[in-house]
Structure formats: structure tokens, C-alpha cells
Enzyme design. Structure first.
Site, PDB file in Angstrom:
ATOM      1  CG  ASP A  34      22.598 -30.776  27.002  1.00  0.00           C
ATOM      2  OD1 ASP A  34      22.720 -30.893  28.233  1.00  0.00           O
ATOM      3  OD2 ASP A  34      21.597 -31.146  26.362  1.00  0.00           O
ATOM      4  CD  GLU A 114      19.289 -44.264  12.318  1.00  0.00           C
ATOM      5  OE1 GLU A 114      18.647 -44.318  13.373  1.00  0.00           O
ATOM      6  OE2 GLU A 114      20.141 -45.104  11.992  1.00  0.00           O
ATOM      7  CE  LYS A 116      23.461 -37.861  19.851  1.00  0.00           C
ATOM      8  NZ  LYS A 116      22.682 -37.280  20.945  1.00  0.00           N
ATOM      9  NE  ARG A 137      22.684 -44.743  27.296  1.00  0.00           N
ATOM     10  CZ  ARG A 137      22.873 -44.122  26.155  1.00  0.00           C
ATOM     11  NH1 ARG A 137      23.236 -44.803  25.092  1.00  0.00           N
ATOM     12  NH2 ARG A 137      22.697 -42.832  26.055  1.00  0.00           N
ATOM     13  CD  GLU A 171      17.269 -40.662  22.653  1.00  0.00           C
ATOM     14  OE1 GLU A 171      17.763 -41.791  22.407  1.00  0.00           O
ATOM     15  OE2 GLU A 171      17.849 -39.792  23.307  1.00  0.00           O
ATOM     16  CE  LYS A 287      23.029 -46.327  14.695  1.00  0.00           C
ATOM     17  NZ  LYS A 287      21.716 -46.869  15.082  1.00  0.00           N
ATOM     18  CE  LYS A 311      25.723 -34.790  20.851  1.00  0.00           C
ATOM     19  NZ  LYS A 311      25.938 -34.438  22.269  1.00  0.00           N
ATOM     20  CB  CYS A 405      47.314   4.519  27.534  1.00  0.00           C
ATOM     21  SG  CYS A 405      46.754   4.187  25.864  1.00  0.00           S
ATOM     22  CB  CYS A 408      49.587   7.080  23.873  1.00  0.00           C
ATOM     23  SG  CYS A 408      48.523   7.451  25.271  1.00  0.00           S
ATOM     24  CB  CYS A 423      43.926   6.633  27.272  1.00  0.00           C
ATOM     25  SG  CYS A 423      45.434   7.520  26.847  1.00  0.00           S
ATOM     26  CB  CYS A 428      45.049   8.194  23.302  1.00  0.00           C
ATOM     27  SG  CYS A 428      45.584   6.492  23.174  1.00  0.00           S
TER      28      CYS A 428
HETATM   29 ZN   LIG Z   1      46.516   6.301  25.234  1.00  0.00          ZN
END
Ligand SMILES: [Zn+2]
Length: 667
Positions: A34, A114, A116, A137, A171, A287, A311, A405, A408, A423, A428
Site C-alpha cells: 500500500d 477521525e 482512518k 464502492r 468501513e 474534515k 496518513k 578505487c 586512491c 581496493c 587505502c
Molecule cells: Zn583505494
């Protein structure tokens, strides 16, 4: 996105949403969460608001529910069916409030809020107080006749306390406890499990055999009263009370809100409390309370103008994958990290998601510029669930693991039996870690709360590997990390944000140039105004800078990676502060006289002083206070859980100060 691209995007979004909705409403099968679907619908809605000429009659934003099923008798609704637009954060709901106030002639608007309920919408018709028909609906005009199944629901009265002809809406839902029991039983019987209670409720109500519907023990809340039009209560609040008096089951948690701030309070409050109820709630419905105003505001094609669904942000959202950055960890391990178009998930902004390794990228099949579904749940680092193939643009780019890399320039290798790349330069990662720790230390960027330990953690999670990475972190990127609760992630992001304004000497020190200490940095800073225009040839002539330091500076600026770093830092929003005052010396606002005509705005909750007290103090010292941010604002005082003013102040470059700094100023 330009107009042509927007048009194309809208077309694709419509297709994906329609498919997901068809699957959900007609086939009772969910192909997307959802939250992800909401996210796509929200994007579509926003784009359509921007370009209303692209709104078509068949857009999902104009449709309600799904098509009626073939197997049921059709029922044409007497009353038009609407659905609500969704908003997900405070700034959006405030915009809604401003729109309401404007359209009724700048009057104050009060609301009814209200819960939901996450269930299935139904429409009940009563004649002379007797339950006649009940329908789903459907497409908003025609629904399915599910009267027989609805009659099995105990909370739907078959006879009202008054012999009225009315249509009500509500509902249908399945209680959590029933849902869990049902799924347990299905598991035992090796039957497929229901994905969510709404699915289960919808499935039950669409059973041709009412016995099955009865077994599912559904429940029903009624919240809307739409017929006859005469004698309709004068406010939403009264309407809910009237429904109760007629014998309907009304959710008791509805709440009168004097203004939008009260609505936001209710929304925040229930976000914490919602799990304690035995039904699923996915937000609140807001509302406009007064019927008079509702009538003035009217309807758009599919939604009442005077109502909106506010929501709570879900655990998933859709967003664009902007680029993939190969981060180098402390051990030299190279992790691909998705940089996302910042998106609100569960109330905070997320900008990164881990891609783990090259195999995972292959498994996901994701490309740069794809629309992806990102999940942020519990203590797991935000990650990409999948991309949406229908939304892939033509210029989507393959993700390539680099040969060298990114830090470096050494060769990248893959050790036999391991999925990760490394690397080949053994020093490094560790060297980079030291550089970063220096960069954020007290003498340099001085980012409070960002010590070597946290640097290690952020590097290990692939969130940062270069200094500039620090400045694009968002609160939601940190929240799921160990030791980072909501508050500490907020504090760190605020500290990073604040550090972006830095004095030139400190900036020079942060670069970690050999032989450049505090004193040399101060000397250098006095001679230059822009870090990228260091007068290299005259360095030796600056008193106090020896040949060793001068050579070191020259060498540093001859390296391409260092110039790149400067460019990246500039892009990240680093600003050199003009004043050469040390931060603990009195600032201009420190003295009472300095407060004259200074404009203060407050956001969030303060701990040791009330906002009202703060305002009084400012006024007593000759300053002013405003309720909203404008370019004239001098200071934003930042409390806990700040609102949209914080973002706005940042965008306008307003000076943001903490509660403590504020207290220092008014002392
Ligand atoms: Zn590196």
C-alpha cells in the site's frame, strides 16, 4: 523534468497504478505494498497539480475504488461516491489548511478528525429505518450488491431507532485478533495466507456464500450520513453524534480540532497509539467541521475539497535512483550504495540505500534513473526491494563496478570466494578513515557528535567514504544504525548542517595539508578570500610560512583528487564565514542593543523555557518575533521535533540557533 518528460512520466505512472489497483480491487491480489502504491499515486497527483492540462478522465487520480465484480448484482449508488486525496507530512496539511481558509474568505477553519480505518468502504441504504441494500464502492457510480453478506455483520443495525430514509457510508474491517487467528488456521490447513486485514475483509465480503462471510466475524464503523439532504446536521461533529443516536456503530475516537495545529497534535498522538487498537488505522481523516463551509468549498472531480486523508508515512516509498556511489570501507572493501532522490519514509528523509555488492545489483536488475521501491523497517539499513520496470526511462544506465578505487585510484580486485570487491591498496581504507576523523575534528569542521567511532561506523555501512559525503546525509539514513535513536540522528544531522558555515582558517586545517597547523592556516587565511585562489607563487613571502609548508601547499593543490574535493565541498553547500571572530566571542546578537529589530522565529519544542517566555524575552530586549519564516527573519530558534520552518529556514539561508544558543543571547 520538463513538460514533455512530465507528460511521459504521467502516462507511465497511470499504467502502473491502474495495474496495481486492478490486481488489488478486482483480483484481491496485492502486487505492491500500500505504501509503495500510495507513493506512486502521490507523485502522479503532484505532477497533475503542476500540469492540470495532463489530467485525463481515466487517470487513477480521478477514479474511485475498482470495477464491480462480474459475479455480483450491480447497484447504482444514489449518492455520489468520493475518495480523499492523501497527504503525508505537516507542511502538506498546513498547505491544505491555508487553501481552506483562503477559499472561504480568510476565516479560521475548525476541523473534525477521525481515525482512518484500513478496511473496505461500503454504502448502506435504509428505507423507513429498515436496512435495504448494501454495496461496495465499485467505480464510484456502480458497486456490487453485497447485502446478504453485510447482514451477517452484527454491528450493522437492521432497523434504526428512527424510521428514516437514509444512505450512510462506513468501513468494513476485520479485527486484528480475528485476522491473526484466521491466518494461523490457514497456515495449519496449508492454505494461502492473507496479506493484510483489508484483503481478508474484502475477500470475505465478496464471498458468494454468506456463511463464509459470517465465519470471518467482520465489524463495521459508520462515519458518513448523506441522505436525506434536509435536516442534515450543521457540522461533521454533530453528524457523527447523530449517527450514533440512530444506532450505528461509530468509532469513538473522533475529535474536534479548533485549528490545524490541533489536527497535527491528534495525528502525532495517534501515530504512537494506533497499535494498541484491535483494528488497523493508516492515518486520520480531516474534515472541515462546519457544513456551511463544506458547501462553499464543494467538490473536485473525485474528492471533496473540504476533506483530506492525513496518513502516516509507510515503511516503503518509491523514488528515483539518482546514482550509485562505490564507497570504500575501512578494510578497503568497496560497497555500491544507491543515492536516492531524498524521500520521506516513516516520517524521516532517506537519501541512501545499500546495494550490498555486484551480485545484488545483478539480482535486482536495477539501473541508474530507475524508479525503485525502498524499504526502511526497524533496525535494517534502508534497502531497495525492486525497481518498477514500466517506469524505466529510455536513458537508464547500467551500473558498472569501477576498475580503479574511487579514493586512491589503485586497481580494484575481487578475492576468490568473496562477493565483495576491494581496493588493492592495503592502506587505502584506514588512511581515508584518518583523513575523515581529522576533517570533522574540533580544529577543523568541529561537528559535534561525529567522533572517530561514528566515522568508523558510517564508513562500514557504506554511508560515507569521502568528506563531501557527510553533508548529504539525511536523518533517515542514520536512524536504523546501532546507537542512533531518533533524537541522536536528528542531533547529528543538525550539527552537520550547522558546520557547513566555517571560518577560512578552520576550513584550511580540515584539508589535512602536511605542515599546516593552526597558526599557518590563520596566516594563509588573512591573505586569501577564496580557497581556490591561493596565491601559490607568493607563499614563501608570507611571513611565518616556511619553504616546507609552502611546498606542501603547492603539492596539495597539484593533485586532481584534492581539487575535486574542493569542488565537491562547494557543491555540498560549504560556506566560508566572513567574520573572523572565534565562535565563543560575543556575537552581534549577544548584547541587548544588538537585538533591536532582530526578527526571531521559533520551531519545535524547547526544553528549559516555554516558547511564550522566549518571545517575551526577545521583545523585552527590543527584538521582534514572527510566526513564519521569511527572508527578513534573522534567527530561527530550533527546538526538538521541528516543523517545516526548519527546512524553509535552511533553504533561505537563515541563521539557525539551538535552544542553548538562544538562551545565551537573551541572558
Ligand atoms: Zn583505494
Amino acid at each position: 523534468m520538463d513538460k514533455k518528460q512530465t507528460k511521459e512520466r504521467i502516462k507511465k505512472l497511470k499504467k502502473v497504478i491502474q495495474e496495481a489497483r486492478h490486481s488489488y480491487h478486482v483480483l484481491d491480489k496485492s502486487i505492491m505494498s500500500d505504501a509503495a502504491l500510495d507513493s506512486l499515486k502521490h507523485e502522479l497527483y503532484e505532477l497533475e497539480q503542476k500540469y492540470p492540462e495532463f489530467i485525463t478522465a481515466d487517470s487513477p487520480s480521478q477514479r474511485i475504488g475498482g470495477k464491480p465484480l462480474e459475479k455480483f448484482k450491480k447497484l447504482r449508488h444514489i449518492v455520489s461516491q468520493w475518495s480523499f486525496n492523501d497527504v503525508f507530512d505537516e507542511s502538506e496539511i498546513k498547505n491544505f489548511d491555508q487553501r481552506m481558509a483562503r477559499e472561504i474568505g480568510n476565516k479560521e477553519v475548525d476541523y473534525t478528525a477521525e481515525l482512518k480505518i484500513d478496511g473496505m468502504h461500503i454504502i448502506l441504504t435504509y428505507e423507513k429505518g429498515v436496512f435495504k441494500t448494501g454495496a461496495t464502492r465499485g467505480d464510484g457510480k456502480i458497486g456490487e450488491d453485497v447485502t446478504q453478506n453485510l447482514k451477517t455483520i452484527e454491528s450493522i443495525p437492521l432497523r434504526l431507532k428512527k424510521a428514516l430514509d437514509i444512505v450512510v457510508e462506513g468501513e468494513i474491517f476485520m479485527r486484528k485478533s480475528v485476522f491473526n487467528k484466521l491466518n494461523k488456521k490457514r497456515k495449519r490447513l496449508n492454505q494461502p495466507l492473507f496479506a493484510n486485514p483489508r484483503n481478508a475483509a474484502a475477500g470475505a465480503i465478496r464471498q458468494l456464500n454468506p456463511m463464509i462471510a459470517a465465519e470471518r466475524q467482520l465489524d463495521c464503523f459508520i462515519y458518513d450520513y448523506s441522505w436525506p439532504e434536509k435536516n442534515i446536521p450543521l457540522s461533521q461533529f454533530e453528524e457523527l453524534k447523530r449517527l450514533k443516536e440512530l444506532g450505528f456503530k461509530v468509532n469513538k475516537k473522533f475529535h474536534y480540532c479548533q485549528n490545524i495545529d490541533k489536527v497535527i497534535e491528534f495525528w502525532k498522538d495517534w501515530q504512537k497509539k494506533k497499535d494498541s487498537e484491535d483494528y488497523w488505522v493508516d492515518g486520520i481523516v480531516v474534515k472541515v467541521n462546519k457544513r456551511e463551509y463544506q458547501n462553499m468549498l464543494g467538490y473536485t472531480g473525485k474528492a471533496p475539497r473540504w476533506a483530506i486523508a492525513f496518513k502516516w508515512p509507510g515503511e516503503q516509498a518509491t523514488t528515483a535512483l539518482e546514482k550509485v556511489v562505490f564507497q570504500v570501507g575501512r578494510t578497503g572493501k568497496i560497497t555500491p550504495v544507491a543515492w536516492l532522490k531524498p524521500v520521506n519514509i516513516k516520517g524521516t528523509i532517506v537519501s541512501r540505500a545499500t546495494l550490498h555488492n555486484a551480485d545484488e545489483i545483478k539480482r535486482l536488475g536495477v539501473k541508474i534513473k530507475d524508479t525503485v521501491i525502498v524499504e526502511k523497517a526497524g533496525d535494517v539499513i534502508p534497502h531497495i526491494i525492486r525497481f518498477i520496470p514500466e517506469l524505466r526511462p529510455k536513458n537508464a544506465k547500467e551500473i558498472q563496478t569501477p576498475g580503479v578505487c574511487p579514493i586512491c585510484g589503485s586497481k580494484v580486485i575481487r578475492i576468490k570466494g568473496e562477493v565483495a570487491h576491494y581496493c588493492s591498496n592495503k592502506k587505502c581504507g584506514a588512511r581515508q578513515k584518518n583523513k575523515l576523523s581529522w576533517f570533522v575534528s574540533k580544529k577543523a569542521f568541529d561537528i559535534e557528535g561525529l567522533g572517530p567511532k561514528i566515522i568508523n561506523q558510517l564508513m562500514d555501512e557504506g554511508l560515507i567514504s569521502k568528506a563531501s559525503d557527510i553533508f548529504s546525509l539525511k536523518q533517515g539514513d542514520l536512524e536504523s544504525l546501532e546507537r542512533f535513536a531518533e533524537k541522536s540522528s536528528f542531533n547529528l544531522i543538525s550539527a552537520i548542517e550547522k558546520s557547513k558555515a566555517i571560518t577560512l582558517p578552520k576550513f584550511i586545517i580540515s584539508l589535512g595539508i602536511k605542515y599546516i597547523g593552526e597558526e599557518t592556516a590563520e596566516l594563509l587565511a588573512e591573505k586569501i578570500t577564496d580557497i581556490k585562489k591561493i596565491p601559490q607563487e607568493n607563499l614563501e613571502q608570507i611571513k611565518g610560512i616556511g619553504p616546507k609548508a609552502a611546498n606542501s601547499i603547492k603539492h596539495w593543490f597539484s593533485q586532481k583528487e584534492n581539487i575535486d574535493l574542493l569542488k565537491e565541498l562547494e557543491k555540498a553547500g560549504i560556506r566560508i564565514k566572513k567574520e573572523k571572530l572565534a565562535p565563543h566571542r560575543p556575537s552581534e546578537a549577544r548584547t541587548g542593543a544588538g537585538l533591536k529589530d532582530k526578527i526571531f522565529v521559533f520551531t519545535g519544542e524547547m526544553e528549559s523555557i516555554s516558547r511564550e517566555k522566549g518571545k517575551e524575552k526577545v521583545k523585552a530586549l527590543g527584538g521582534k518575533t514572527h510566526n513564519s519564516i521569511s527572508k527578513n527573519t534573522d534567527f530561527l530558534v530550533l527546538g526538538q521535533n521541528p516543523g517545516s520552518k526548519y527546512e524553509k529556514a535552511k533553504n533561505l539561508g537563515i541563521k539557525i540557533i539551538s535552544e542553548k544558543e538562544f538562551l545565551d543571547i537573551i541572558k
